[in-house]
Write an enzyme that holds these catalytic residues in place. Structure first.
Site, PDB file in Angstrom:
ATOM      1  N   GLY A 106      19.834  -2.865  33.670  1.00 22.14           N
ATOM      2  CA  GLY A 106      21.063  -2.070  33.751  1.00 22.14           C
ATOM      3  C   GLY A 106      21.844  -2.160  32.444  1.00 22.14           C
ATOM      4  N   GLY A 107      23.172  -2.240  32.543  1.00 21.84           N
ATOM      5  CA  GLY A 107      24.027  -2.274  31.349  1.00 21.84           C
ATOM      6  C   GLY A 107      23.679  -3.431  30.429  1.00 21.84           C
TER       7      GLY A 107
ATOM      8  N   GLU B  75       0.793   0.461  10.002  1.00 24.01           N
ATOM      9  CA  GLU B  75      -0.672   0.263  10.056  1.00 24.01           C
ATOM     10  C   GLU B  75      -1.362   1.425  10.779  1.00 24.01           C
ATOM     11  OE1 GLU B  75      -2.369  -3.632  10.480  1.00 24.01           O
ATOM     12  OE2 GLU B  75      -0.457  -4.556   9.973  1.00 24.01           O
TER      13      GLU B  75
ATOM     14  N   LEU C 202       0.836  -1.206   0.000  1.00 27.88           N
ATOM     15  CA  LEU C 202       0.000   0.000   0.000  1.00 27.88           C
ATOM     16  C   LEU C 202       0.875   1.262   0.000  1.00 27.88           C
ATOM     17  CD1 LEU C 202      -3.021   0.953   0.381  1.00 27.88           C
ATOM     18  CD2 LEU C 202      -2.598   0.918   2.835  1.00 27.88           C
TER      19      LEU C 202
ATOM     20  N   ALA D 112       3.502   8.576  -0.107  1.00 30.22           N
ATOM     21  CA  ALA D 112       2.145   8.298   0.370  1.00 30.22           C
ATOM     22  C   ALA D 112       2.218   7.258   1.479  1.00 30.22           C
ATOM     23  CB  ALA D 112       1.256   7.809  -0.774  1.00 30.22           C
ATOM     24  N   GLY D 113       2.396   7.739   2.724  1.00 32.16           N
ATOM     25  CA  GLY D 113       2.440   6.853   3.887  1.00 32.16           C
ATOM     26  C   GLY D 113       1.155   7.032   4.682  1.00 32.16           C
TER      27      GLY D 113
ATOM     28  N   PRO E 124       6.742   6.030  -1.421  1.00 34.42           N
ATOM     29  CA  PRO E 124       7.660   7.020  -0.845  1.00 34.42           C
ATOM     30  C   PRO E 124       6.939   8.320  -0.477  1.00 34.42           C
ATOM     31  CG  PRO E 124       8.655   5.958  -2.762  1.00 34.42           C
ATOM     32  CD  PRO E 124       7.250   5.446  -2.670  1.00 34.42           C
TER      33      PRO E 124
END
Ligand SMILES: Cc1cc2nc3c(=O)[nH]c(=O)nc-3n(C[C@H](O)[C@H](O)[C@H](O)COP(=O)(O)OP(=O)(O)OC[C@H]3O[C@@H](n4cnc5c(N)ncnc54)[C@H](O)[C@@H]3O)c2cc1C
Length: 387
Positions: free
Chosen positions: A343-344, A367, A131, A136-137, A134
């Protein structure tokens, strides 16, 4: 993982049975399977989901290999939630078989259904939904890709982008301008088979959570007029009807990611030793866990309300938008909290919460981005007040 929420009144015994069987299958078959070849992983997942029978839920019509005559929204939500909790690519593979063939299930001719749905349901044909373009989003009605009728054929010219399964799909449902009227009323839907002359993959797109994704190019691509799905000029309605089914299932996938993040967060908080205790002993941690669990239940209630309501044959425009917005935004927060608890290690490549952090992000965009869902909800509210 308990299935307490399946005791909610939205569900029927068959949904509880589905969840139990799927949970066992997913734990044995897809948990954390990731190689470095996303195309091969995706193909293998489609085949194994098909062989196990799960893809029968993604198509409508028992005569065409579907589990039921209409797509059971609660079933596809349970499938997506469970698969996403185990493995994001498994959820993606399942969802795209449904989204890619949804227009055929909902609006296809007898011949189109017979040709494609059984193969999609067995995992023998991979499907895609084309659908976006570039330019037309969110504003999809401004699409440029054109289909000109030439006798008993249509000739396609233009581009589609961000197409999931682009490059590995056998079946592409493509929306193109046929010009019956300006804007949304001049669009039709077509089946384009991979390998059709004039159809090529212009570019593969890499994203932060890898899955097959591509830009498609059509250059004088001739397809039989019998490949048109539904009436000429009705393609926008076909797209919206398809998205209406699958939008709620995006919320369910987000829910699955969030549940996994909570599991991971609880595991870490209760095992990480610090300050003569564990991370879970501290009230700041408990506040975080409480917020995560409550966000998940709120999203689950909205998601399964929308799914149940659609299965009653009622309109779900507002409810699906609320579910998609709340579940995807909420999951992002829950996953972020899980990263913080780790954490890390939370940002170390290969860690589950790090993967979830990348996987959830695009669900807030595709969507219908969150802002688009907000506009839909407000439009529906104002319509009632102004009526
Ligand atoms: C991983 C991934 C997979 C995808 N798969 C598919 C697929 O299989 N098939 C397909 O057809 N498409 C697919 N898409 C495309 C997706 O549907 C679009 O990215 C989406 O519709 C947004 O369009 P856009 O990217 O052009 O952004 P834009 O439309 O340019 O939007 C940019 C921003 O503007 C905001 N915005 C839009 N309207 C308004 C407004 N009125 N007011 C304020 N803000 C607004 C949006 O919320 C967004 O944040 C996929 C995208 C991604 C990222």
């Amino acid at each position: 993982m308990t299935h307490e929420h399946l005791d909610w009144p939205f569900f029927e015994p068959r949904h509880r049975a589905l969840a139990t069987e799927l949970e066992a299958w997913a734990a044995a078959n897809v948990r954390d399977v990731h190689s470095h070849d996303v195309d091969a992983d995706c193909r293998a997942l489609v085949r194994s989901l098909g062989a196990a029978g799960w893809l029968t839920h993604a198509v409508g019509g028992q005569a065409y290999g579907g589990a039921a005559d209409t797509i059971d929204t609660r079933a596809i939500c349970i499938l997506r939630e469970t698969l996403a909790r185990h493995n994001g690519l498994a959820d993606f593979a399942f969802a795209m078989q449904g989204l890619g063939s949804g227009a055929i299930s909902l609006c296809g001719s007898e011949a189109q259904k017979r040709a494609w749905l059984p193969k999609v349901a067995r995992g023998e044909a991979i499907s895609a939904f084309a659908l976006s373009e570039p330019d037309a989003g969110s504003d999809v009605a401004s699409m440029q890709c054109a289909a000109r009728q030439d006798g008993d054929h249509y000739v396609l010219n233009g581009q589609k982008t961000w197409i999931s399964n682009g490059g590995i799909a056998d079946l592409y449902v493509v929306f193109a301008r046929t010009g019956e009227a300006p804007g949304a009323r001049g669009i039709s839907a077509f089946i384009v088979e991979a390998g059709t002359p004039g159809f090529e993959i212009a570019e593969r797109i890499e994203v932060i959570a890898p899955h097959p994704l591509a830009t498609l190019r059509f250059s004088n691509c001739r397809i039989p007029a019998s490949n048109r799905i539904g009436a000429a000029g009705e393609g926008f309605k076909v797209a919206m009807r398809t998205l209406d089914v699958f939008r709620t299932s995006v919320a369910a996938a987000a829910l699955g990611f969030a549940r996994r993040a909570l599991e991971e967060g609880l595991a870490r908080a209760t095992s990480r030793r610090m300050f003569n205790g564990t991370l879970a002993d501290f009230q700041l941690t408990q506040a975080k866990l409480a917020q995560m669990a409550t966000t998940i239940d709120g999203a689950a209630l909205l998601t399964y309300r929308a799914a149940w309501q659609r299965d009653q044959g009622r309109n779900v425009t507002r409810e699906a938008a609320m579910a998609k917005m709340t579940a995807t935004e909420g999951a992002q927060q829950v996953i972020d909290a899980a990263v913080q608890l780790w954490g890390g290690l939370g940002v170390k490549s290969g860690n589950t919460v790090e993967r979830l952090y990348r996987e959830i992000r695009s669900l807030r965009i595709y969507e219908g981005a969150t802002e688009v869902q907000q506009l839909i909800i407000a439009r529906e509210l104002l319509k009632d007040v102004r009526a």
